[in-house]
Design an enzyme around this catalytic site. Structure first.
Site, PDB file in Angstrom:
ATOM      1  N   ALA A 187       0.845  -1.194   0.000  1.00 57.18           N
ATOM      2  CA  ALA A 187       0.000   0.000   0.000  1.00 57.18           C
ATOM      3  C   ALA A 187       0.878   1.240   0.000  1.00 57.18           C
ATOM      4  CB  ALA A 187      -0.924   0.003   1.217  1.00 57.18           C
ATOM      5  N   ASP A 188       0.321   2.320  -0.526  1.00 61.03           N
ATOM      6  CA  ASP A 188       1.016   3.594  -0.514  1.00 61.03           C
ATOM      7  C   ASP A 188      -0.003   4.715  -0.433  1.00 61.03           C
ATOM      8  OD1 ASP A 188       3.786   4.821  -0.827  1.00 61.03           O
ATOM      9  OD2 ASP A 188       2.585   6.004  -2.217  1.00 61.03           O
ATOM     10  N   THR A 189       0.353   5.788   0.255  1.00 60.26           N
ATOM     11  CA  THR A 189      -0.549   6.929   0.447  1.00 60.26           C
ATOM     12  C   THR A 189       0.203   8.223   0.189  1.00 60.26           C
ATOM     13  OG1 THR A 189      -1.822   5.699   2.090  1.00 60.26           O
ATOM     14  CG2 THR A 189      -2.064   8.091   2.100  1.00 60.26           C
TER      15      THR A 189
END
Length: 194
Positions: free
Chosen positions: A71-73
């Protein structure tokens, strides 16, 4: 809950771990430690999807089996990506820019089957409004240390909740792991949470 494949979280984020624990997902953690530089010209959606996939692929490449979750934000203001602050002054500049305005948070989610190499990736975005802040409030928030490892220099699930005036979209996207999207991608691999 039984899963047909072991789930491996390719993230050192304590928030992502807490979210998976909260929904009763059995998993192990293996950090990816990948380079998070991206090519210029990518859209925010392309950035978070490519980084989430890069993280999941890095861990999947070391495993014989398992479903690797990456995941990445990122936080985007006026088309500019605001990453994690380099230091307290950088955090101050970021929060000063965000205060009294709206910005968009993008979170990408990727799953890679370590045995087959099959991949699924998607993203969500949420609009966030930060209330107007006095310089004293910004400095006091930075002094807590909370902003220092967060994209956009705030944590909606912590003390940062006191500066968020409202959101339009999914809360968990802002925390860093959109759970409805994660569940949808897991179901494509035969992992059903309900």
């Amino acid at each position: 809950m039984q899963t047909p494949l072991p789930i491996i979280l390719a993230s050192s984020s304590p928030r992502r771990r807490e979210l998976l624990q909260a929904i009763g997902m059995p998993f192990t953690v293996m950090t990816s430690d990948v380079d998070e530089e991206t090519s210029p010209g990518l859209s925010p959606a392309e950035i978070v999807e490519s980084l989430a996939l890069r993280k999941a692929r890095a861990v999947a490449g070391k495993e014989k089996e398992g479903l690797v979750l990456g995941a990445d934000t990122i936080v985007v203001l006026d088309g500019r990506v605001l990453g994690k602050p380099k230091d307290e002054e950088d955090a101050f500049r970021t929060l000063q820019a965000l205060q009294g305005r709206e910005h968009t948070v993008y979170s990408g989610v990727a799953l890679v089957d370590a045995a087959t190499g099959r991949e699924e990736v998607a993203h969500c975005s949420t609009l966030v409004r930060i209330r107007p802040l006095a310089e004293r409030e910004i400095r006091a928030y930075i002094a807590t240390g909370e902003p220092m490892d967060k994209a956009g220099s705030y944590a909606i699930q912590g003390l940062g909740a006191t500066i968020v005036e409202g959101i339009e979209g999914d809360y968990f996207t802002v925390v860093g792991l959109p759970l409805h999207l994660t569940a949808a991608l897991l179901s494509r691999f035969g992992v059903h949470l309900l």
